[in-house]
Write a protein that holds these residues in place. Structure first.
Motif, PDB file in Angstrom:
ATOM      1  N   LEU A 119       1.086  -0.673   8.043  1.00  0.00           N
ATOM      2  CA  LEU A 119       0.038  -0.054   6.947  1.00  0.00           C
ATOM      3  C   LEU A 119       0.660  -0.551   5.393  1.00  0.00           C
ATOM      4  CD1 LEU A 119      -1.240   3.189   8.376  1.00  0.00           C
ATOM      5  CD2 LEU A 119      -2.350   1.155   8.337  1.00  0.00           C
ATOM      6  N   TRP A 176      -6.449   6.980  10.157  1.00  0.00           N
ATOM      7  CA  TRP A 176      -5.977   7.097   8.935  1.00  0.00           C
ATOM      8  C   TRP A 176      -7.274   6.766   7.853  1.00  0.00           C
ATOM      9  CZ3 TRP A 176      -4.426   3.561  12.442  1.00  0.00           C
ATOM     10  CH2 TRP A 176      -4.739   2.351  12.234  1.00  0.00           C
ATOM     11  N   PRO A 225      -4.921  -1.392   5.541  1.00  0.00           N
ATOM     12  CA  PRO A 225      -5.530  -0.689   6.629  1.00  0.00           C
ATOM     13  C   PRO A 225      -5.785  -1.179   7.917  1.00  0.00           C
ATOM     14  CG  PRO A 225      -6.927  -0.847   4.760  1.00  0.00           C
ATOM     15  CD  PRO A 225      -5.673  -1.474   4.262  1.00  0.00           C
ATOM     16  N   THR A 252      -8.451   5.171   3.904  1.00  0.00           N
ATOM     17  CA  THR A 252      -7.902   4.389   2.858  1.00  0.00           C
ATOM     18  C   THR A 252      -8.683   4.677   1.530  1.00  0.00           C
ATOM     19  OG1 THR A 252      -7.331   2.083   2.204  1.00  0.00           O
ATOM     20  CG2 THR A 252      -9.415   2.261   3.552  1.00  0.00           C
ATOM     21  N   TRP A 260       0.917  -1.146  -0.013  1.00  0.00           N
ATOM     22  CA  TRP A 260      -0.016   0.039   0.134  1.00  0.00           C
ATOM     23  C   TRP A 260       1.033   1.342   0.061  1.00  0.00           C
ATOM     24  CZ3 TRP A 260      -5.521   0.175   0.633  1.00  0.00           C
ATOM     25  CH2 TRP A 260      -6.136  -1.084   0.610  1.00  0.00           C
ATOM     26  N   ILE A 265      -3.335   4.749   1.585  1.00  0.00           N
ATOM     27  CA  ILE A 265      -3.747   5.370   2.621  1.00  0.00           C
ATOM     28  C   ILE A 265      -3.038   6.589   3.267  1.00  0.00           C
ATOM     29  CG2 ILE A 265      -3.150   4.486   5.405  1.00  0.00           C
ATOM     30  CD1 ILE A 265      -3.104   1.489   4.387  1.00  0.00           C
ATOM     31  N   VAL A 274       1.367   4.744   1.513  1.00  0.00           N
ATOM     32  CA  VAL A 274       0.985   5.541   2.724  1.00  0.00           C
ATOM     33  C   VAL A 274       1.669   6.896   2.688  1.00  0.00           C
ATOM     34  CG1 VAL A 274       1.042   5.655   5.311  1.00  0.00           C
ATOM     35  CG2 VAL A 274       0.842   3.482   4.123  1.00  0.00           C
ATOM     36  N   TYR A 294     -10.030   4.627  10.051  1.00  0.00           N
ATOM     37  CA  TYR A 294      -9.478   3.764  11.140  1.00  0.00           C
ATOM     38  C   TYR A 294      -8.740   4.393  12.151  1.00  0.00           C
ATOM     39  CZ  TYR A 294     -10.616   0.549   7.339  1.00  0.00           C
ATOM     40  OH  TYR A 294     -11.181  -0.083   6.254  1.00  0.00           O
TER      41      TYR A 294
END
Length: 94
Positions: A39, A72, A44, A74, A9, A81, A11, A60
């Protein structure tokens, strides 16, 4: 393929979050860095983090310690994220 990062992901966080993290005690800064790494690698849903909860369909949060939290959101379709808050529990935007 070994070493491939294609299923990680992305971030990111804005300058405001960088400033928030800089004001945290050093142990929480380290935990924040570990959270960002988790993350990136796992996505997430970080249920192993203390007091993790889903705030909405796309948002979240978890506790870095009793007094410090991170939040955060998503975008699943693009595996992205955004950490939009990292700071004191009392000022958390939820």
């Amino acid at each position: 393929m070994p070493g491939s990062r294609s299923n990680e992901w992305r971030v990111f966080f804005r300058r405001k979050v960088e400033k928030q993290v800089a004001r945290m005690p050093r142990p929480e800064q380290v935990k924040f860095a570990n959270l960002v790494e988790d993350l990136e690698r796992k996505g997430p849903l970080r249920t192993e983090w203390k007091n993790f909860s889903k705030l909405s369909e796309e948002e979240y949060h978890c506790h870095l310690s009793y007094s410090w939290v991170a939040c955060w959101r998503t975008e699943d379709r693009i595996m992205e994220i955004e950490v939009y808050y990292a700071g004191s529990r009392e000022k958390a935007p939820y």
